[in-house]
Design an enzyme around this catalytic site. Structure first.
Site, PDB file in Angstrom:
ATOM      1  N   SER A  13       0.828  -1.195   0.000  1.00 53.54           N
ATOM      2  CA  SER A  13       0.000   0.000   0.000  1.00 53.54           C
ATOM      3  C   SER A  13       0.863   1.246   0.000  1.00 53.54           C
ATOM      4  O   SER A  13       1.911   1.310   0.638  1.00 53.54           O
ATOM      5  CB  SER A  13      -0.910   0.006   1.223  1.00 53.54           C
ATOM      6  N   ASP A  52       4.327  -3.394  15.497  1.00 53.71           N
ATOM      7  CA  ASP A  52       4.258  -4.743  16.064  1.00 53.71           C
ATOM      8  C   ASP A  52       3.195  -4.781  17.162  1.00 53.71           C
ATOM      9  O   ASP A  52       3.400  -4.256  18.258  1.00 53.71           O
ATOM     10  CB  ASP A  52       5.621  -5.119  16.625  1.00 53.71           C
TER      11      ASP A  52
END
Length: 764
Positions: free
Chosen positions: A231, A304
């Protein structure tokens, strides 16, 4: 199934329909591309009408994604869907969604209740069911107010770090810790940061000392894929753009699913007037839209938000060790119904860290998942109505406080001329070592310690230089006060977008088309530049010369681009064989659905090893040796003799076409030949183990001209409708394949003049 069957399944889109629950009449205008534009009197009626129209266009897709989220898709799709159902049951999807709904504020709950009332009103409207229900012999589920949370959660399920950690964990016993730390996306030589824009910084690499506890935990285990993405988004300030207005553009990339994950839409009432990409099954505009005051868009930030813990069980597998005590585990049974097969019974085991996702507790060790997506109550849906009413970049960012379902680079521009970038995520505080491998769950040294405050998440408004670019590259430099990220995409696309944005003269529309369709591959140039001195002859020499004469553009008509992919595939297979890592296919750690494929992972690691001339994973070969053998192999590969666009042509497969092959020609839209690959801005990527077809790419493209909204443009990869019999099922595909866009019509007077269909929704 016949064309007549398809047409008979289409809902009426003209005239007047009575809709249960509406307080006042609403209007639906469909533009020439078939995009629905909804205007209602109140916010409640708007969400109810959005649910009705989503069901009108995408009911089958909505229910399939709901079933996928709840671990019930095998009831429709059969054995092939079972493993993902098992994973969702282990994760406790339904319980988490019900928990989150109960915790939402009044406005979000009212939004969900209205939206679901609209979906159910469509089910009661007497309209024909989508053709897929006839194929399956199925009856639609009635929707409950918490169901949209399951749809949204499923779409971002475990994106990001889980798969990299499992991959390195599986490789660790085979190649050792030092080499396993190299198994990550390459950094293009040096990372290009999102914040500050244009700044480069090296990656932090964990030392063996820091990882020693995790390594010991994994090597002591008794028991022995993430899809690519790409993206992009970018913003130019009023001062930098050719128009004197802010400009936002980009393209979300995911695996191609039919129907598209996104549906174009427009929703207006007395509280807002918003146009953008909607998620069928979910109210509002969570990812891409503008409301006449501010425009917003996202990319995956690769923060994360998932940790894996190696748990030690006692002899009865009823307790796990934590520091100096034994804590009880919980167990429950789940039964998964499977079409044309016996139900599958599973046992779900949960520790204080989360559900066991790999390994067998009876063996003494297994791996538990602790994810932001499930571990604690999420209030992301509280953000959705607030976003619709935001009037500026700062107000939009504030509206997203508490968003946690998936991590995003949220980029925005407003009518005051501002542009901004916020990492929209909930991120726990914990040690950086958690980012590399599953960590020991019994020491207490890797626990979460609260959350990184919203106020300290990376953010910039009007950065120096007036440009923001995010392309799944590293958000900020490693080494700050809080750990955010280990694995992220290479900086190649971001660097290329920055370069193209620096070129003067092009207006915003022309510039976005130029960037969306850019096919230059820096990794192709890297491979090309390592070929000159190789001692080859015959067909291999001819292929080498073709590549040496090539400009590195992955254009659809290029033969050299096909030769490059054939060479890189051959070289990746050599790396997999010489390192021994190819033999890990089927390892229990890599079998967690949807699975990790060694060849796919090594495809992304290879450029960094080649750039550094690091041959330690080549088993006593040098890179020139490996390249020579790969070049000979690639030269006789039929792939190298055909235009790249043909070899790379995607196949858009409806989820039922494999089950009902006679219907497949009518369910599967025909795809154009396309260029690009996973390293280019025109990021139509392949999965090496599956061949050269594009399996993921831009689900949509958009360009917002802030303040001159009628200049905004967009496209999706097939069409606005999810009905195979609709003229709008694949009518945007040709424009999409050429990286062109169609008008994003916003003004209601213009819409009334050009509408292809008009429908009045009357209170029922």
């Amino acid at each position: 199934m016949t064309p007549e069957t398809l047409r008979a399944a289409l809902p009426p889109l003209d005239g007047t329909l009575r809709v249960a629950g509406l307080a006042e009449p609403a209007e639906v205008l469909r533009d020439p591309e078939g995009v629905p534009h909804i205007r209602a009197a109140s916010q409640r009626d708007a969400f109810l009408a959005q649910g009705f129209v989503h069901a009108q266009d995408r009911l089958f897709q909505m229910e399939l994604n709901l079933r996928r989220g709840l671990g019930r898709s095998a009831e429709w799709l059969g054995a092939s869907a079972t493993e993902m159902d098992v994973l969702c049951r282990r994760l406790g999807m339904e319980a988490a969604c019900r928990r989150d709904f109960a915790a939402l504020g009044n406005e979000a709950r009212a939004m969900l209740e209205a939206y679901v009332a609209g979906v159910n009103a469509y089910l009661e409207s007497g309209a024909p069911l989508p053709v897929e229900y006839g194929l399956l012999g199925a009856t639609p589920l009635r929707w409950e107010a918490w169901h949209p949370i399951a749809v949204m959660r499923r779409l971002g399920l475990l994106m990001g770090s889980v798969w990299f950690k499992l991959w390195r964990a599986a490789a660790l016993p085979n190649i050792g810790a030092e080499q396993a730390m190299k198994l990550r996306y390459e950094d293009g030589g040096i990372d290009l940061l999102c914040i500050p824009p244009g700044v480069e910084a090296p990656r932090w690499t964990a030392t063996l000392m820091e990882l020693a506890p995790a390594i010991a935990a994994l090597l002591d285990r008794a028991a022995p894929d993430a899809a690519g993405g790409g993206s992009n988004n970018w913003a130019m300030s009023a001062q930098r753009s050719a128009t004197g207005r802010p400009f936002l553009a980009g393209d979300p990339h995911r695996v191609f699913e039919i129907p598209n994950m996104y549906a174009q839409g427009h929703l207006a009432c007395d509280a807002f007037d918003v146009i953008g990409l909607t998620v069928p099954g979910v109210p509002g505009f969570p990812h891409f839209a503008h409301n006449g005051s501010v425009a917003w868009c996202v990319t995956h930030a690769f923060v994360d938000i998932h940790d894996l813990f190696v748990e030690r069980f006692d002899d009865t597998a009823a307790h796990v060790r934590f520091r100096d005590t034994w804590l009880p585990v919980t167990r429950r049974r789940e039964s998964i119904a499977i079409r044309d097969a016996t139900p599958r019974e599973i046992e779900v085991v949960e520790t204080a860290h989360g559900p066991i996702v790999a390994g067998d507790p009876a063996s003494g060790t297994a791996i538990a998942l602790r994810s932001v997506q499930f571990a604690e109550t999420d209030l992301s849906f509280d953000c959705l109505p607030r976003m619709l009413r935001a009037t500026s970049v700062p107000a939009l960012f504030e509206a997203t406080r508490g968003w946690g379902l998936i991590d995003h680079n949220l980029v925005a521009g407003d009518m005051q001329g501002r542009i901004g970038h916020l990492v929209r995520a909930m991120v726990p505080r914990r040690p950086r070592a958690n980012g590399w491998l599953p960590v020991p769950g019994w020491t207490g040294e890797h626990e979460w310690d609260g959350w990184i405050p919203f106020e300290t998440m990376p953010q910039q408004i009007d950065p120096e230089g007036g440009v923001i670019v995010t392309a799944n590259n590293r958000v900020v430099a490693d080494g700050g006060a809080d750990y955010l990220c280990t694995d992220c995409h290479p900086p190649n696309r971001a660097r290329r977008i920055m370069e193209l944005l620096s070129r003067p003269g092009a207006d915003a529309e022309a510039q976005s088309a130029l960037i969306h369709g850019d096919t230059l591959s820096t990794n192709a140039l890297l491979l090309r530049d390592n070929l000159a001195a190789l001692p080859v002859s015959g067909e291999a020499a001819a292929l080498r010369q073709r590549l040496l004469d090539w400009d590195g553009r992955m254009s659809a008509e290029s033969l050299a681009a096909s030769g490059y992919i054939a060479l890189r595939l051959a070289l990746t297979r050599i790396l997999a064989e010489r390192s021994g890592l190819g033999a890990l296919a089927g390892d229990p750690l890599l079998a967690v659905a949807p699975g990790v494929v060694p060849l796919n992972q090594l495809w992304w690691t290879l450029p960094a090893l080649l750039r550094a001339n690091d041959a330690t994973l080549l088993g006593n070969w040098s890179w020139p040796q490996a390249l020579q053998v790969a070049l000979v192999t690639a030269a006789v590969d039929p792939l190298a003799a055909q235009p790249w666009g043909e070899a790379h042509r995607p196949r858009f497969m409806h989820p039922l076409s494999a089950m009902f092959p006679d219907a497949a020609p009518m369910l599967d839209p025909v795809a154009q030949a396309i260029g690009g690959d996973g390293d280019t801005v025109f990021a139509n990527g392949l999965l090496p183990h599956a061949g050269t077809r594009a399996t993921y790419g831009a689900l949509a493209r958009y360009a917002f001209d802030v303040g001159a909204w009628e200049n905004s443009r967009w496209t999706v990869f097939h069409g606005a409708s999810g009905h195979p019999g609709s003229p709008h099922y694949a009518n945007q595909h040709v424009a999409w394949a050429a990286a062109r866009m169609v008008p994003m019509r916003y003004g209601w007077d213009g819409l009334a003049a050009t509408a292809s269909a008009r429908q009045s929704l009357a209170p029922g």
